[in-house]
Design a protein around this motif. Sequence first.
Motif, short mmCIF file in Angstrom:
data_model
loop_
_atom_site.label_atom_id
_atom_site.label_comp_id
_atom_site.label_asym_id
_atom_site.label_seq_id
_atom_site.Cartn_x
_atom_site.Cartn_y
_atom_site.Cartn_z
N ALA A 48 0.84 -1.19 0.00
CA ALA A 48 0.00 0.00 0.00
C ALA A 48 0.88 1.24 0.00
CB ALA A 48 -0.92 0.00 1.23
N VAL A 49 0.27 2.36 -0.34
CA VAL A 49 0.96 3.65 -0.35
C VAL A 49 0.15 4.65 0.45
CG1 VAL A 49 2.06 3.27 -2.59
CG2 VAL A 49 -0.19 4.36 -2.50
N SER A 50 0.82 5.66 0.95
CA SER A 50 0.16 6.79 1.58
C SER A 50 0.97 8.03 1.23
CB SER A 50 0.03 6.61 3.09
OG SER A 50 1.29 6.41 3.69
N VAL A 51 0.31 9.19 1.30
CA VAL A 51 0.96 10.42 0.83
C VAL A 51 0.74 11.56 1.83
CG1 VAL A 51 1.24 12.02 -1.09
CG2 VAL A 51 0.48 9.68 -1.54
N ILE A 52 1.84 12.19 2.21
CA ILE A 52 1.83 13.39 3.05
C ILE A 52 1.87 14.58 2.10
CG2 ILE A 52 3.11 14.76 4.73
CD1 ILE A 52 2.26 12.26 6.10
N ILE A 53 0.85 15.44 2.19
CA ILE A 53 0.77 16.61 1.32
C ILE A 53 0.52 17.83 2.19
CG2 ILE A 53 -0.47 17.71 -0.58
CD1 ILE A 53 -1.32 14.74 -1.32
N GLY A 108 -3.77 3.93 -0.10
CA GLY A 108 -4.47 2.67 -0.24
C GLY A 108 -3.62 1.65 -0.96
N ALA A 109 -4.23 0.54 -1.29
CA ALA A 109 -3.53 -0.60 -1.88
C ALA A 109 -3.11 -0.34 -3.32
CB ALA A 109 -4.41 -1.84 -1.82
N GLN A 132 2.54 5.70 -9.29
CA GLN A 132 1.23 5.70 -9.93
C GLN A 132 0.12 5.40 -8.92
OE1 GLN A 132 2.23 2.70 -12.84
NE2 GLN A 132 2.30 4.21 -14.52
N ALA A 133 0.37 4.45 -8.02
CA ALA A 133 -0.63 4.11 -7.00
C ALA A 133 -0.88 5.30 -6.08
CB ALA A 133 -0.17 2.89 -6.19
N ALA A 134 0.17 6.00 -5.70
CA ALA A 134 0.03 7.15 -4.81
C ALA A 134 -0.78 8.27 -5.46
CB ALA A 134 1.41 7.65 -4.39
N VAL A 135 -0.49 8.54 -6.72
CA VAL A 135 -1.22 9.57 -7.46
C VAL A 135 -2.70 9.17 -7.60
CG1 VAL A 135 -1.45 10.67 -9.73
CG2 VAL A 135 0.81 10.47 -8.66
N ARG A 136 -2.95 7.93 -7.98
CA ARG A 136 -4.33 7.45 -8.16
C ARG A 136 -5.10 7.49 -6.85
NH1 ARG A 136 -6.38 3.02 -6.63
NH2 ARG A 136 -4.39 1.92 -6.51
#
Length: 157
Positions: free
Chosen positions: A21-26, A49-50, A59-63
């Motif tokens: 999974a990915v998560s993003v700090i913005i 998410g996954a 790509q997963a993080a952006v999506r």
Amino acid sequence: MTRIDYVNDPNAPKPNAIVPAVSVIIRDDAERLLLIHRTDNDLWSIPGGAMEPGESVRQAAVRETNEETGYDVEITGQVGIYTDPNHIVAYSDGEVRSQFSICLTGVVTGGQARTSSESSEVVWQPLDQLEALNIHQAIMLRITHALDTSRTQPWLS
């Protein structure tokens, strides 16, 4: 589908899956953090998410960020890799995951705030008001690592 996070809980169910999974700090220029109010566990979180088959981490993080917040983002860095075997996530469909999340940093490049089936609210929360929200300790750890300007390497657990 609902979920329950267990951390260091001897009564947690045994995992039956590991899902990258990915998560993003913005953060924005006003030193606010982009957060969502999750629909699956009623907690505040960073977008993520996954990963899906055929996707890169970027790509997963952006999506995932776009799906959950409505914002388009550019990935700018890595906070860390979080694989604590004592953090178990149990879903109502019977899947029980061991934590495996790659946390990244990003900036908004377009779009506008909107909710989704995974997010009931999307907010820009001032950093000095994070304690006002119910945020899981695993997410707070990622936020803390991202805000720590003395860190020279990504977190690895």
